[in-house]
Scaffold this motif. Structure first.
Motif, PDB file in Angstrom:
ATOM      1  N   GLU A 118       0.773  -1.171  -0.058  1.00 23.94           N
ATOM      2  CA  GLU A 118       0.017   0.057   0.048  1.00 23.94           C
ATOM      3  C   GLU A 118       0.835   1.170  -0.020  1.00 23.94           C
ATOM      4  OE1 GLU A 118      -2.208  -1.598   3.416  1.00 23.94           O
ATOM      5  OE2 GLU A 118      -1.485   0.263   4.636  1.00 23.94           O
ATOM      6  N   PRO A 119       0.683   2.244  -1.049  1.00 22.19           N
ATOM      7  CA  PRO A 119       1.368   3.475  -0.723  1.00 22.19           C
ATOM      8  C   PRO A 119       1.910   4.095   0.419  1.00 22.19           C
ATOM      9  CG  PRO A 119      -0.525   3.852  -2.355  1.00 22.19           C
ATOM     10  CD  PRO A 119      -0.641   2.493  -1.664  1.00 22.19           C
ATOM     11  N   LEU A 120       2.965   4.360   0.659  1.00 20.21           N
ATOM     12  CA  LEU A 120       3.541   4.646   1.923  1.00 20.21           C
ATOM     13  C   LEU A 120       2.961   5.957   2.411  1.00 20.21           C
ATOM     14  CD1 LEU A 120       5.717   3.992   4.177  1.00 20.21           C
ATOM     15  CD2 LEU A 120       7.288   5.446   2.897  1.00 20.21           C
ATOM     16  N   THR A 121       2.589   6.226   3.299  1.00 19.42           N
ATOM     17  CA  THR A 121       2.002   7.656   3.933  1.00 19.42           C
ATOM     18  C   THR A 121       2.665   7.791   5.257  1.00 19.42           C
ATOM     19  OG1 THR A 121      -0.100   6.932   5.174  1.00 19.42           O
ATOM     20  CG2 THR A 121      -0.170   7.293   2.833  1.00 19.42           C
ATOM     21  N   GLU A 122       2.587   8.977   5.922  1.00 24.82           N
ATOM     22  CA  GLU A 122       3.122   9.339   7.496  1.00 24.82           C
ATOM     23  C   GLU A 122       2.699   8.414   8.218  1.00 24.82           C
ATOM     24  OE1 GLU A 122       3.228  13.583   7.922  1.00 24.82           O
ATOM     25  OE2 GLU A 122       4.658  13.886   6.491  1.00 24.82           O
ATOM     26  N   SER A 123       1.292   7.907   7.935  1.00 19.99           N
ATOM     27  CA  SER A 123       0.374   7.148   9.125  1.00 19.99           C
ATOM     28  C   SER A 123       1.037   6.051   9.150  1.00 19.99           C
ATOM     29  CB  SER A 123      -0.935   7.062   8.389  1.00 19.99           C
ATOM     30  OG  SER A 123      -1.045   6.278   7.533  1.00 19.99           O
ATOM     31  N   HIS A 124       2.224   5.339   8.554  1.00 18.99           N
ATOM     32  CA  HIS A 124       2.925   3.980   8.606  1.00 18.99           C
ATOM     33  C   HIS A 124       4.159   4.353   9.592  1.00 18.99           C
ATOM     34  CE1 HIS A 124       0.658   3.390   4.561  1.00 18.99           C
ATOM     35  NE2 HIS A 124       0.494   2.440   5.247  1.00 18.99           N
ATOM     36  N   ARG A 125       4.174   5.549  10.190  1.00 20.85           N
ATOM     37  CA  ARG A 125       5.535   5.550  10.824  1.00 20.85           C
ATOM     38  C   ARG A 125       5.512   4.549  12.034  1.00 20.85           C
ATOM     39  NH1 ARG A 125       5.447  12.055  11.482  1.00 20.85           N
ATOM     40  NH2 ARG A 125       3.490  11.408  12.044  1.00 20.85           N
ATOM     41  N   ASP A 126       4.690   4.766  12.754  1.00 25.13           N
ATOM     42  CA  ASP A 126       4.727   3.880  14.030  1.00 25.13           C
ATOM     43  C   ASP A 126       4.559   2.343  13.764  1.00 25.13           C
ATOM     44  OD1 ASP A 126       4.810   6.200  15.427  1.00 25.13           O
ATOM     45  OD2 ASP A 126       2.776   5.944  16.031  1.00 25.13           O
ATOM     46  N   ALA A 127       4.102   1.873  12.859  1.00 18.53           N
ATOM     47  CA  ALA A 127       4.155   0.635  12.231  1.00 18.53           C
ATOM     48  C   ALA A 127       5.600   0.001  11.841  1.00 18.53           C
ATOM     49  CB  ALA A 127       2.854   0.205  11.418  1.00 18.53           C
ATOM     50  N   LEU A 128       6.136   1.045  10.987  1.00 16.49           N
ATOM     51  CA  LEU A 128       7.374   0.567  10.549  1.00 16.49           C
ATOM     52  C   LEU A 128       8.281   0.647  11.784  1.00 16.49           C
ATOM     53  CD1 LEU A 128       7.440   2.796   7.163  1.00 16.49           C
ATOM     54  CD2 LEU A 128       7.513   0.291   7.655  1.00 16.49           C
TER      55      LEU A 128
ATOM     56  N   ALA B 111      20.343   0.291   5.195  1.00 15.36           N
ATOM     57  CA  ALA B 111      19.571   1.667   5.461  1.00 15.36           C
ATOM     58  C   ALA B 111      18.227   1.664   6.481  1.00 15.36           C
ATOM     59  CB  ALA B 111      19.306   2.308   4.307  1.00 15.36           C
ATOM     60  N   ILE B 112      18.060   0.480   7.216  1.00 13.25           N
ATOM     61  CA  ILE B 112      17.230   0.369   7.927  1.00 13.25           C
ATOM     62  C   ILE B 112      17.287   1.194   9.138  1.00 13.25           C
ATOM     63  CG2 ILE B 112      15.694  -1.141   9.280  1.00 13.25           C
ATOM     64  CD1 ILE B 112      16.886  -3.603   7.577  1.00 13.25           C
ATOM     65  N   PRO B 113      16.183   2.291   9.337  1.00 16.13           N
ATOM     66  CA  PRO B 113      16.524   3.344  10.452  1.00 16.13           C
ATOM     67  C   PRO B 113      16.017   2.838  11.751  1.00 16.13           C
ATOM     68  CG  PRO B 113      14.223   3.524   9.312  1.00 16.13           C
ATOM     69  CD  PRO B 113      14.964   2.421   8.565  1.00 16.13           C
ATOM     70  N   GLU B 114      16.628   3.319  12.671  1.00 16.00           N
ATOM     71  CA  GLU B 114      16.305   3.281  14.113  1.00 16.00           C
ATOM     72  C   GLU B 114      15.095   3.808  14.394  1.00 16.00           C
ATOM     73  OE1 GLU B 114      19.225   6.194  16.447  1.00 16.00           O
ATOM     74  OE2 GLU B 114      20.318   4.546  15.214  1.00 16.00           O
ATOM     75  N   PRO B 115      14.331   3.785  15.315  1.00 15.87           N
ATOM     76  CA  PRO B 115      13.093   4.133  15.843  1.00 15.87           C
ATOM     77  C   PRO B 115      12.992   5.873  15.738  1.00 15.87           C
ATOM     78  CG  PRO B 115      13.285   2.326  17.140  1.00 15.87           C
ATOM     79  CD  PRO B 115      14.609   2.655  16.575  1.00 15.87           C
ATOM     80  N   ALA B 116      14.069   6.573  16.242  1.00 12.49           N
ATOM     81  CA  ALA B 116      14.153   7.998  16.431  1.00 12.49           C
ATOM     82  C   ALA B 116      14.155   8.632  14.805  1.00 12.49           C
ATOM     83  CB  ALA B 116      15.447   8.165  17.084  1.00 12.49           C
ATOM     84  N   ARG B 117      14.512   7.771  13.891  1.00 12.44           N
ATOM     85  CA  ARG B 117      14.684   8.388  12.637  1.00 12.44           C
ATOM     86  C   ARG B 117      13.576   7.863  11.552  1.00 12.44           C
ATOM     87  NH1 ARG B 117      20.747   8.271  10.283  1.00 12.44           N
ATOM     88  NH2 ARG B 117      19.781   9.711   8.954  1.00 12.44           N
ATOM     89  N   ILE B 118      12.525   7.136  11.965  1.00 13.72           N
ATOM     90  CA  ILE B 118      11.822   6.885  11.096  1.00 13.72           C
ATOM     91  C   ILE B 118      10.966   7.604  10.440  1.00 13.72           C
ATOM     92  CG2 ILE B 118       9.568   5.852  11.107  1.00 13.72           C
ATOM     93  CD1 ILE B 118      11.362   3.549  10.991  1.00 13.72           C
ATOM     94  N   SER B 119      10.646   8.919  11.183  1.00 10.28           N
ATOM     95  CA  SER B 119       9.991   9.998  10.623  1.00 10.28           C
ATOM     96  C   SER B 119      10.888  10.658   9.361  1.00 10.28           C
ATOM     97  CB  SER B 119       9.528  11.222  11.592  1.00 10.28           C
ATOM     98  OG  SER B 119       8.711  10.678  12.594  1.00 10.28           O
ATOM     99  N   GLU B 120      12.036  10.824   9.551  1.00  8.90           N
ATOM    100  CA  GLU B 120      12.964  11.361   8.580  1.00  8.90           C
ATOM    101  C   GLU B 120      12.963  10.204   7.345  1.00  8.90           C
ATOM    102  OE1 GLU B 120      18.002  11.722   8.131  1.00  8.90           O
ATOM    103  OE2 GLU B 120      16.932  12.036  10.161  1.00  8.90           O
ATOM    104  N   TYR B 121      12.974   9.174   7.645  1.00  6.99           N
ATOM    105  CA  TYR B 121      12.989   7.859   6.703  1.00  6.99           C
ATOM    106  C   TYR B 121      11.947   7.965   5.808  1.00  6.99           C
ATOM    107  CZ  TYR B 121      13.499   3.223   4.686  1.00  6.99           C
ATOM    108  OH  TYR B 121      13.615   2.292   3.819  1.00  6.99           O
ATOM    109  N   VAL B 122      10.640   8.220   6.435  1.00  6.65           N
ATOM    110  CA  VAL B 122       9.415   8.145   5.716  1.00  6.65           C
ATOM    111  C   VAL B 122       9.259   9.559   4.902  1.00  6.65           C
ATOM    112  CG1 VAL B 122       6.879   8.319   5.664  1.00  6.65           C
ATOM    113  CG2 VAL B 122       8.238   6.575   7.149  1.00  6.65           C
ATOM    114  N   ALA B 123       9.693  10.594   5.543  1.00  9.94           N
ATOM    115  CA  ALA B 123       9.662  12.049   4.973  1.00  9.94           C
ATOM    116  C   ALA B 123      10.564  11.986   3.397  1.00  9.94           C
ATOM    117  CB  ALA B 123       9.891  12.943   5.855  1.00  9.94           C
TER     118      ALA B 123
END
Length: 201
Positions: free
Chosen positions: A17-27, A43-55
């Motif tokens: 499913e198309p990635l959106t910001e709503s997927h951050r916590d699940a990722l 390049a798998i991000p640690e939790p603190a960088r998930i938002s940056e990764y999705v953005a």
């Protein structure tokens, strides 16, 4: 090559499913299954960088050179990872598949084969690609084996062709599948999945 646009792809109990910001916590939860960020060559991000990764993925989509997805396992309604097209080159009729990772508990399952079949089918049969590329770190031997198992051809190694998340320079191992090879690759992947379904109780 047809224009890229966000699209839902679904097969064998897996939905891209198309990635959106709503997927951050699940990722973030998916990456925590196995502490995947400890794999220094990915390049798998640690939790603190998930938002940056999705953005960054969504910015790449906006700019037209990426198309990212979240991977959902329908039986458990769980986001189990992510993948995307990247380095999209319409004039060359080329996309690459990458930025792919799954929670560790889903490794050695049919998940990756299913996702790659959907992505390749969409690239060749819908977008009209002439070639699909894949690349990985020269130290990511597991990924190299998985790409070769798809039926992709190893094109070679490009030295000093990327930065890891820790800032070190990596060599990239390059693979590709041509549109002329796609019919056989598709048969190979479909057979792998059929055999897995038979073997799974």
């Amino acid at each position: 090559m047809n224009a890229l646009a966000p699209v839902v792809l679904e097969d064998r109990g897996i939905r891209l499913e198309p990635l959106t910001e709503s997927h951050r916590d699940a990722l973030a939860a998916a990456a925590a299954d196995g502490k995947l960020w400890d794999l220094w060559y990915t390049a798998i991000p640690e939790p603190a960088r998930i938002s940056e990764y999705v953005a960054a993925a969504l910015e790449g989509q906006q700019d037209g050179h990426m198309l990212p997805w979240a991977v959902r396992e329908l039986a458990t309604d769980t986001i189990v990872g992510t993948t995307r097209y990247h380095d999209v080159q319409p004039t060359m009729e080329r996309v690459e598949i990458g930025y792919t990772w799954y929670m560790q508990s889903r490794w050695r399952s049919a998940l990756n084969t299913t996702c790659k079949l959907m992505l390749l089918r969409h690239a060749f049969d819908t977008l009209g690609c002439g070639v699909v590329g894949l690349r990985t770190d020269n130290f990511n031997f597991r990924s190299q084996r998985a790409i070769e198992a798809l039926g992709a051809k190893r094109d070679g190694v490009i030295r000093r062709f990327g930065l890891r998340k820790d800032g070190t320079v990596r060599d990239s191992v390059m693979f590709s599948i041509l549109d002329s090879e796609w019919p056989d690759v598709r048969r190979h992947l479909e057979l792998r999945l059929q055999r897995h379904e038979v073997a799974t109780p």
